[in-house]
Design an enzyme around this catalytic site. Structure first.
Site, mmCIF file in Angstrom:
data_model
loop_
_atom_site.group_PDB
_atom_site.id
_atom_site.type_symbol
_atom_site.label_atom_id
_atom_site.label_comp_id
_atom_site.label_asym_id
_atom_site.label_seq_id
_atom_site.Cartn_x
_atom_site.Cartn_y
_atom_site.Cartn_z
ATOM 1 N N PHE A 142 47.987 35.640 27.813
ATOM 2 C CA PHE A 142 47.781 34.025 28.078
ATOM 3 C C PHE A 142 46.692 33.646 27.233
ATOM 4 C CE2 PHE A 142 44.386 35.882 30.250
ATOM 5 C CZ PHE A 142 43.337 34.738 30.718
ATOM 6 N N ARG A 143 45.961 34.397 26.366
ATOM 7 C CA ARG A 143 45.048 33.839 25.486
ATOM 8 C C ARG A 143 45.692 33.533 24.118
ATOM 9 N NH1 ARG A 143 39.883 34.441 26.581
ATOM 10 N NH2 ARG A 143 39.542 35.872 28.483
ATOM 11 N N ASP A 211 45.718 42.130 35.184
ATOM 12 C CA ASP A 211 46.840 42.365 35.882
ATOM 13 C C ASP A 211 47.182 43.443 36.914
ATOM 14 O OD1 ASP A 211 46.769 44.575 34.139
ATOM 15 O OD2 ASP A 211 47.860 43.283 32.539
ATOM 16 N N HIS A 226 37.250 41.727 34.115
ATOM 17 C CA HIS A 226 37.425 40.328 34.543
ATOM 18 C C HIS A 226 37.887 39.642 36.072
ATOM 19 C CE1 HIS A 226 37.184 39.603 29.854
ATOM 20 N NE2 HIS A 226 35.854 39.913 30.585
ATOM 21 N N CYS A 234 38.788 33.109 49.218
ATOM 22 C CA CYS A 234 38.543 31.538 49.483
ATOM 23 C C CYS A 234 37.247 31.360 48.407
ATOM 24 C CB CYS A 234 37.908 31.820 50.714
ATOM 25 S SG CYS A 234 37.383 30.019 51.198
ATOM 26 N N CYS A 237 34.121 30.373 51.289
ATOM 27 C CA CYS A 237 33.379 31.452 52.160
ATOM 28 C C CYS A 237 33.641 32.676 51.518
ATOM 29 C CB CYS A 237 33.834 31.274 53.719
ATOM 30 S SG CYS A 237 35.742 31.692 54.008
ATOM 31 N N ASN A 315 44.176 50.697 18.440
ATOM 32 C CA ASN A 315 44.749 49.231 18.217
ATOM 33 C C ASN A 315 45.659 49.440 17.334
ATOM 34 O OD1 ASN A 315 45.164 46.843 19.477
ATOM 35 N ND2 ASN A 315 43.173 45.901 18.669
HETATM 36 ZN ZN LIG Z 1 37.216 30.179 53.543
#
Ligand SMILES: [Zn+2]
Length: 349
Positions: A142-143, A211, A226, A234, A237, A315
């Site tokens: 996605f980068r 992922d 990450h 949430c 909270c 790599n």
């Molecule tokens: Zn909450």
């Protein structure tokens, strides 16, 4: 007694003053006679003999630090047993060890064999993985510049601002990513890594990927630097919530706040616990293998440099950053991992 021509030279080793030569002769019953000839001692040439299975000849060399000497010849008959010794050998003399590696493995396999040796002889090994691991599972990176979702720049959607100001867009973006992950199957490289952990060769995996594929493939100790997409919570909270609730756009059941994926958004700080534990693991490691990351993302890219131990870089794209590493294996992560694993299995049977 055997005639001289019945003996095959299995292994020949150069010493300062001469040679050590191991010969063998196969008997009619499938067992072998062995004869070790050395011309090292002050009494001149000495012989030692033994019998046993094909691999047992090397036992005559017990007590001789032969891997600190140089190979002159390794026969096909002895190659399997010698490779087993070489890959398990915790070497001090690098130049003679490299000579043994050259005698046993063709050039194309040598770097993988060296990594196999390091994995077998390290006390603590930590793997550090990045996007190159995921893209091979056909997950979109996605980068990447092309972007993949409605041509929206993730840097504008994957932010706390987008979450607060355009929640439907934010939610759709992450729900799409979660949907694409549902079908994602970890490639063989992930299973190699989890099997190395269960065989005691890898102590932990630190990953930049969100992922959850390492866990899906069975890795137990995974530090997600990450965060992880599916770890919904949430935003107000901090209570954990279900992935399905988030994808359906439902609010937090406790406080009514907006739900969010468990990933680090652009501009947010890294998850402290995973980061601290990964850092500690890397500092204690004597081998750190960095896989499939261009090492562009700060501060995660600093992690592999925190170890005093050996460092390896795997790599497909070899870049200048790799010059910081003791060993570089160029190639797709999954293929390199499978090749190293094949060499490991060949000496562990
Ligand atoms: Zn909450």
């Amino acid at each position: 007694m055997r005639n001289a021509e019945e003996w095959t030279t299995l292994l020949s080793i150069g010493t300062e003053g001469g040679t050590i030569e191991l010969k063998g002769a196969e008997r009619y019953d499938g067992w072998w006679d062995f004869r070790l000839r050395t011309d090292e001692s002050s009494e001149g040439v000495t012989y030692h003999t033994a019998q046993g299975a094909k691999e047992d000849g090397l036992k005559l060399l017990d007590g001789i630090a032969w891997m600190s000497l140089y190979p002159l010849y390794v026969s096909p008959e002895a190659a399997g047993a010698v490779e087993k010794k070489v890959l398990h050998h915790k070497y001090r003399n690098e130049s003679s060890f490299m000579a043994w590696l050259e005698a046993c493995y063709p050039e194309a396999e040598r770097k993988a064999a060296l990594l196999a040796n390091w994995l077998l002889t390290a006390e603590r090994t930590v793997l550090f993985t990045g996007a190159g691991m995921s893209t091979e599972s056909n997950l979109p990176d996605f980068r990447s510049k092309e972007g993949w979702w409605r041509r929206v720049d993730p840097r504008t959607v994957a932010t706390p601002e987008a979450m607060n100001q355009d929640y439907p867009l934010f939610k759709d973006f992450y729900a799409a990513r979660m949907a694409s992950l549902e079908a994602a199957v970890p490639h063989a490289g992930y299973y190699v890594i989890s099997s190395w952990e269960s065989r005691g060769m890898v102590q932990a995996v630190a990953t930049q990927n969100v992922d959850g594929l390492h866990r899906k493939a069975g890795s137990q100790r995974v530090y997600e630097l990450h965060g992880r997409l599916q770890a919904v919570r949430c935003s107000r909270c901090d209570e954990e919530a279900g992935e399905a609730d988030f994808r359906k756009g439902r609010p937090c059941q406790i406080c009514g706040g907006k739900l969010r994926p468990g990933v680090v958004l652009f501009g947010e700080i890294l998850p402290e616990k995973d980061w601290d534990e990964a850092l500690l693991a890397v500092q204690k490691a004597d081998l750190v293998v960095t896989i499939g990351t261009s090492l562009e993302v700060y501060p995660a890219n600093q992690l592999p440099l925190m170890s005093k131990g050996r460092s390896v870089y795997i790599n497909a794209d070899y870049s200048g950053t790799a010059s910081d590493f003791d060993l570089v294996l160029e190639g797709r992560a999954g293929e390199v991992l499978q090749e190293v694993d094949r060499l490991l299995k060949s000496v562990q049977l």
